[in-house]
Write an enzyme that holds these catalytic residues in place. Structure first.
Site, PDB file in Angstrom:
ATOM      1  N   PRO A   1      16.980  54.929  65.934  1.00  0.00           N
ATOM      2  CA  PRO A   1      16.152  53.739  65.446  1.00  0.00           C
ATOM      3  C   PRO A   1      15.766  52.501  66.703  1.00  0.00           C
ATOM      4  CG  PRO A   1      18.462  53.084  64.748  1.00  0.00           C
ATOM      5  CD  PRO A   1      18.255  54.578  65.668  1.00  0.00           C
TER       6      PRO A   1
ATOM      7  N   PRO B   1      20.037  60.176  67.282  1.00  0.00           N
ATOM      8  CA  PRO B   1      20.357  60.405  68.475  1.00  0.00           C
ATOM      9  C   PRO B   1      20.489  59.045  69.756  1.00  0.00           C
ATOM     10  CG  PRO B   1      18.065  60.692  68.348  1.00  0.00           C
ATOM     11  CD  PRO B   1      18.614  60.395  66.875  1.00  0.00           C
TER      12      PRO B   1
ATOM     13  N   ARG C   1      17.262  51.744  70.661  1.00  0.00           N
ATOM     14  CA  ARG C   1      16.922  50.455  71.144  1.00  0.00           C
ATOM     15  C   ARG C   1      17.121  49.252  70.485  1.00  0.00           C
ATOM     16  NH1 ARG C   1      16.291  54.399  73.404  1.00  0.00           N
ATOM     17  NH2 ARG C   1      14.380  55.279  74.334  1.00  0.00           N
TER      18      ARG C   1
ATOM     19  N   ARG D   1      13.862  62.599  58.007  1.00  0.00           N
ATOM     20  CA  ARG D   1      15.158  62.664  57.238  1.00  0.00           C
ATOM     21  C   ARG D   1      15.118  62.455  55.760  1.00  0.00           C
ATOM     22  NH1 ARG D   1      15.276  59.710  61.925  1.00  0.00           N
ATOM     23  NH2 ARG D   1      16.654  60.296  63.677  1.00  0.00           N
TER      24      ARG D   1
END
Length: 133
Positions: A2, A36, A41, A72
């Protein structure tokens, strides 16, 4: 992803430990196993001009938006969002206990074909992991 974007009222400058808050948010995002590491950020936007509720200058706000890539399952995103919001509110609790504060959080899923990215940080992290192994 995210991408965490935190907006906050400027009257919180002396109350927020933004680096500690961001560290906790990133650690939580990583711990979910959903995102991941190379895509995370976190940034803050100080809002100089704002009006909260009736305009009392003692009122404060912090709003966190998490923008995530598509694909997802909703229940997976909900579970991750619950953990992020729990961390967010825990980190803000000391300020919340002594100030008038509105805390908000929204997770938004980006459009699957109208979202563009270029990122080579994933490769760097993979190479770093291989060199440690």
């Amino acid at each position: 992803m995210p991408h965490f974007i935190m907006e906050y009222s400027a009257n919180l400058d002396d109350d927020l430990d933004i680096p500690a808050l961001f560290e906790a948010l990133n650690e939580t995002a990583i711990a979910t196993g959903v995102f991941p590491i190379g895509g995370i950020r976190t940034r803050a936007v100080r809002c100089e001009h704002y009006r909260i509720a009736e305009g009392d200058p003692d009122n404060t706000f912090v709003h966190l938006t998490a923008k995530v890539g598509s694909g997802r399952e909703p229940e997976v995103l909900k579970a991750a969002a619950d953990k992020v919001f729990e961390t967010f509110t825990q980190q803000l609790q000391p300020v919340f206990d002594r100030r008038y504060m509105s805390i908000g959080f929204e997770l938004t899923e980006l459009h699957p074909t109208l979202n563009y990215r270029q990122n080579n940080i994933h490769q760097k992290l993979a190479a770093k992991k291989e060199s440690v192994s």
